[in-house]
Scaffold this active site. Structure first.
Site, PDB file in Angstrom:
ATOM      1  N   PHE A 274       0.831  -1.209   0.000  1.00 12.23           N
ATOM      2  CA  PHE A 274       0.000   0.000   0.000  1.00 12.23           C
ATOM      3  C   PHE A 274       0.863   1.257   0.000  1.00 12.23           C
ATOM      4  O   PHE A 274       1.884   1.324   0.669  1.00 12.23           O
ATOM      5  CB  PHE A 274      -0.899  -0.017   1.247  1.00 12.23           C
ATOM      6  CG  PHE A 274      -1.591   1.287   1.549  1.00 12.23           C
ATOM      7  CD1 PHE A 274      -2.458   1.854   0.634  1.00 12.23           C
ATOM      8  CD2 PHE A 274      -1.377   1.937   2.761  1.00 12.23           C
ATOM      9  CE1 PHE A 274      -3.102   3.058   0.912  1.00 12.23           C
ATOM     10  CE2 PHE A 274      -2.011   3.140   3.044  1.00 12.23           C
ATOM     11  CZ  PHE A 274      -2.870   3.699   2.128  1.00 12.23           C
ATOM     12  N   HIS A 275       0.431   2.260  -0.785  1.00  9.90           N
ATOM     13  CA  HIS A 275       1.104   3.566  -0.831  1.00  9.90           C
ATOM     14  C   HIS A 275       0.084   4.639  -0.504  1.00  9.90           C
ATOM     15  O   HIS A 275      -0.868   4.871  -1.260  1.00  9.90           O
ATOM     16  CB  HIS A 275       1.691   3.806  -2.223  1.00  9.90           C
ATOM     17  CG  HIS A 275       2.569   5.018  -2.312  1.00  9.90           C
ATOM     18  ND1 HIS A 275       2.164   6.267  -1.920  1.00  9.90           N
ATOM     19  CD2 HIS A 275       3.845   5.180  -2.761  1.00  9.90           C
ATOM     20  CE1 HIS A 275       3.135   7.150  -2.117  1.00  9.90           C
ATOM     21  NE2 HIS A 275       4.166   6.510  -2.631  1.00  9.90           N
ATOM     22  N   SER A 276       0.262   5.325   0.626  1.00  6.87           N
ATOM     23  CA  SER A 276      -0.648   6.390   1.038  1.00  6.87           C
ATOM     24  C   SER A 276      -0.353   7.674   0.267  1.00  6.87           C
ATOM     25  O   SER A 276       0.664   7.800  -0.410  1.00  6.87           O
ATOM     26  CB  SER A 276      -0.508   6.626   2.540  1.00  6.87           C
ATOM     27  OG  SER A 276      -1.370   7.667   2.959  1.00  6.87           O
TER      28      SER A 276
END
Length: 953
Positions: A799-801
């Protein structure tokens, strides 16, 4: 005594006269004996080797990598002919003898068919000669000598069998011979599916006896192959081969007719293809090098202005400059090679400037190439076909080099560059180029015609070719939707993409893509590519692929009717489409970005409208005869030559593509680093789009450190490079193939994210791709994958915020990813590999950890900001942070987990390394100063003060 006529039509009176007079026939042999000789000698080679091998080394040649006698009891072709002496020598001797009848057979076929099927006979001649040469390759380079080259020659031989078989069958005029050809060809191709099935049963499933069945099918292919050519006995019975005493007669020759095909030769065509390859290499490199600067500035840098260098042909509106470049066409081509030679420049800024300079002159050179091309019959088709073949060759080079063009200036010797070779080819091709039609009269232009429409058409075509077809994996990744696989994958289906491009070029020589109906078909294909995943979306992409490659030569020829400065307008259209293509994903960092946010559909519509204007401009070309004096027979002769040259180039490209695809596809199954410990080492790394701090491609350096760290599962962030500004690359392909990983690309390039991907030593059972809520800022991508880890299912989320500035986005994303993690089945191990943009123990961190029931791998590590590893229902044993060196701007974080302990620990008691089994430790290579700038850091050792990993009880 019977008399026979000699080749001049006279009849000798006696046998003595027949032998001594010039033009007398000395020997006459019926053509069918060529077919008999080929059949007998070829079968003697195979059967002789089989009989001798069974007699002398039976048990050894039936032995394979998994089983031997009695499970396997019949040898494969390769085992019988290539493994041992003397059977290998017997085979090679007879195959050498076969070459004589074989070459004669190919040439006789050409002579027999050239009158009634000239173009098809040329294809048969080319494929037949190349097939004979590749047969020599796999005969004299055995699998024992060099397995890769043996396979390349063999697969090339099999591919060339297709045009040979189809062409010979279509050219057969004898009804009986055609019937037998159809029967034998059906048997040949019908044997291939079961052959592949039993090979997989042997190779993958290790089924005893499967290889024997495979061997019988392999021998059947050999027999059918020889039988197909044995039918020539029927065809050649109508031919008589004679040896003529022609002494004194060869001087009497008819004067050669000078046709308008002068200058249309394959050497010249090859030079044009080489120059087009340089053009596409420099053009695709320019946005890639520009991207380095906004990447570091996190916004507009100013260097983006160099993109307009491709509009340089506008200077050709100035008559003296246009005439000068027309007089010395070598000059802009030589200056364009600067874009390839730029790799010699170490600094990013001057290297970019050199590429911008080279790109400008490459575009001037192309404008010069097509200048007034409509003034000579079919010259635009000739040059345009070479232009597209140059693009195909760059795509093939990228396919062979894991999506990097080896002559790009981001490449050098250490990361696999062929830069010196690229410069040599570019300079040679520039010096050998032929002059444009500078002495031809300008083609009359009808008042209803429009140069603006022609410019828009070429601008749209160049953008579409660049954005979708400059790499074989782009349209495949547009339709990729995770595991289980429901559509094409880049290897081997990149082969299909290139073959579709080749088909388009061939159809372009037949003018089958001109008009509104093919254009409407391309619009349907574009819509399907945009709207669907899997095979349906790929079918739409292939439809568009064929159209673009087929119609481009006609568009280029049409643009050549006008002042060559019009190329500047065409490249301005391409530039505007480039910017729109960037704005849809970079909307958070560019002025006016929200207007195009996530609007790939707008860009595709603009692309198709531009191409539609090109079609409209074509339709307005005056029906009056605008070409210089020509006639139907001259045009037919020219077209025949062009198609022959294009077909020869396609055969070379297709053969090389299939060989590369086979070599890349034939990879062993991934194996974890420490299965004896039931260990899984998982990591996260923000890789900064695969460009290191000095603007070199970083995949090789990434591969090296990942291998040395013995990482089993790793998530890459900022990894979507399938755009013109990133070079249409795929960062994971090389690492996945060379180190042995299963690979999931994540949300595709049409999903408007900066990308995430997953590499795993463990089979990916299922994966889903997610876009987290992002009402204001950049989109946040995620992959939720289920892995089969030593027989147990483990969920991994990459995941990449979003950005620090977008507080509400990040809050919503933390809730969204928490829901994904909570959706995992109760009790199943789960690991989050993430970029969270938060400080430990505060703000959104609490949502990620507490709300989702996850555990931080090391809550005491206060120095983190972006990268975090969280877990639950699995035992954590180690944690490390490794410095990035100069590869990127973010460190590597790793966690070690074991699957054999069902009591996962959540206490944070540190364990002494000496108490940790050797197989569960991090490599000592990264202690102290480490290697190549990679070392343990931040987590201090009390005694030395240097970085170190941590181990937990």
């Amino acid at each position: 005594m019977s008399k026979e006529k000699n080749w001049k039509g006279t009849t000798p009176t006696t046998k003595s006269d027949a032998l001594n007079k010039p033009g007398t026939s000395l020997l006459s042999v019926n053509g069918k004996y060529v077919g008999w000789a080929h059949t007998i000698v070829a079968m003697s080679a195979f059967l002789g080797a089989l009989i001798i091998g069974c007699a002398l080394h039976y048990k050894k040649i039936v032995q394979n990598e998994h089983f031997g006698y009695p499970d396997e009891w019949f040898p494969s072709v390769s085992a019988a002919i290539g493994d041992r002496y003397p059977e290998r020598s017997v085979f090679q001797v007879f195959i050498a003898i076969t070459s004589g009848p074989r070459f004669a057979l190919v040439i006789l076929w050409f002579l027999l068919t050239v009158a009634h099927r000239p173009r098809l006979s040329m294809m048969i001649l080319i494929s037949g000669l190349m097939r004979t040469l590749t047969c020599g390759g796999w005969t004299y380079v055995t699998s024992t000598d060099d397995h890769d080259w043996h396979d390349i020659f063999m697969i090339s031989y099999m591919v060339l069998t297709i045009p040979w078989t189809v062409g010979c069958t279509l050219c057969t005029r004898d009804a009986n011979a055609r019937k037998w050809r159809k029967i034998v060809a059906t048997c040949f191709f019908g044997s291939i599916p079961p052959l592949i099935y039993f090979f997989i049963q042997h190779k993958v499933h290790h089924i005893a006896g499967a290889y024997t069945t495979y061997a019988f099918l392999e021998w059947a292919l050999v027999i059918f192959d020889v039988m197909f050519d044995a039918v020539t006995v029927l065809d050649f019975s109508a031919l008589e081969l004679k040896v003529i005493d022609a002494k004194g007669v060869t001087a009497v020759t008819e004067p050669k007719k000078v046709l308008a095909t002068a200058g249309f030769n394959f050497f010249r065509f090859s030079i044009d293809v080489a120059n087009a390859t340089i053009f596409w290499s420099v053009l695709t490199a320019l946005p890639l090098l520009i991207w380095y600067f906004p990447l570091w500035f996190m916004g507009i840098s100013g260097y983006e202005a160099l993109l307009v260098s491709i509009c340089a042909p506008v200077i050709l509106y100035i008559s003296p400059l246009r005439k000068f470049f027309n007089l010395v066409p070598q000059l802009p081509l030589l200056l364009g090679v600067t874009g390839i030679a730029a790799w010699w420049i170490p600094g990013p800024i001057p290297r970019l400037e050199a590429v911008g300079f080279g790109a400008g002159f490459c575009c001037i050179a192309m404008a010069n190439t097509f200048a007034n091309s409509a003034s000579r019959p079919l010259l635009g088709t000739y040059k345009g076909s070479a232009f597209i073949l140059g693009l195909i060759i760059t795509s093939l080079l990228k396919f062979a080099h894991w999506t990097n063009n080896p002559i790009w200036p981001i490449m050098h010797e250490a990361n696999g560059g062929w830069n010196t070779a690229g410069v040599i080819v570019g300079v040679a091709a520039a010096l050998l180029v032929s002059k444009p039609q500078k002495n031809s009269a300008q083609v009359p232009v009808h008042p209803s015609e429009t140069s603006i429409g022609a410019a828009f058409g070429v601008g749209g075509i160049i953008f579409a070719l660049h954005s979708l077809l400059s790499d074989t994996s782009t349209i495949i990744l547009w339709v990729w939707d995770g595991y289980p696989v429901k559509g094409p994958v880049p290897v081997p289906y990149g082969v299909v993409t290139i073959l579709a491009m080749c088909l388009g070029v061939w159809l372009g020589t037949k003018k089958l893509a001109n008009g509104w109906i093919p254009f409407l078909a391309s619009c349907v294909g574009t819509t399907i590519l945009y709207s669907f995943h899997g095979w349906i979306g790929y079918a739409g992409g292939l439809t568009l692929t064929v159209y673009l490659c087929a119609v481009a030569p006609a568009f280029l020829e049409n643009l050549g009717r006008y002042n060559s400065g019009t190329w500047g307008l065409a490249m301005l259209v391409t530039t505007l489409l480039y910017l729109a293509h960037v704005w849809i994903v970079a909307y958070a960092f560019v002025p006016g970005g929200p207007a195009l946010r996530e609007r790939t559909d707008y860009v595709l519509i603009a692309q198709q409208l531009s191409i539609g204007l090109g079609v409209l401009a074509q339709s307005k070309i005056s029906n009056t005869k605008n070409n210089t004096k020509s006639n139907a027979s001259t045009d037919a002769s020219l077209l025949k030559k062009i198609r022959a040259h294009v077909m020869l180039a396609i055969i070379f490209i297709a053969t090389a593509t299939v060989a590369v695809g086979y070599k890349r596809f034939d990879q062993p199954a991934p194996v974890p680093y420490h299965p004896e410990e039931k260990l899984m080492t998982a990591g996260i790394w923000t890789v900064h789009f695969g460009l290191d701090n000095d603007m070199w491609a970083s995949e090789v350096r990434m591969r090296n450190v990942i291998e040395e760290l013995e990482v089993d599962v790793i998530g890459f962030l900022e990894s979507d490079t399938q755009r013109v500004i990133m070079g249409n690359r795929d960062l994971g392909q090389r690492i996945a193939e060379e180190l042995g990983y299963y690979y999931d690309f994540g949300p595709g390039p049409n999903k408007h994210t900066w990308g995430c991907c997953l590499l795993s030593k463990f089979p990916i059972v299922k994966s889903t791709h997610h876009l987290l809520p992002s009402p204001v800022g950049e989109l946040a991508p995620a992959i939720h994958a289920t892995l089969d880890v030593y027989g147990e299912l483990v969920d991994v989320v990459v995941f990449h915020s979003g950005q620090e500035e977008d507080v509400e986005d990040r809050r919503l994303q933390s809730l969204g990813i928490s829901e994904i993690m909570k959706s995992a089945p109760e009790g199943r191990p789960l690991i989050l590999l993430s970029y969270l943009v938060t400080k430990p123990l505060q703000d959104n961190y609490l949502t990620y950890v507490d709300a989702s029931g996850m555990t931080d791998i090391d809550p005491s590590d206060w120095d983190r900001w972006c990268e975090y590893i969280l877990y639950k229902n699995i035992k954590r044993t180690g944690y490390a942070r490794i410095s990035r060196g100069t590869i990127t701007d973010t460190e590597i974080q790793l966690g070690k987990f074991v699957l054999d302990d069902k009591t996962p620990s959540t206490n944070n008691r540190i364990q002494d390394e000496n108490q940790v089994p050797a197989g569960r430790r991090f490599p000592d290579l990264f202690r102290g100063q480490g290697v190549r700038g990679h070392r343990f850091h931040v987590l201090d050792e009390p005694e030395t003060g240097s970085g170190s990993p941590r181990y937990f009880e």
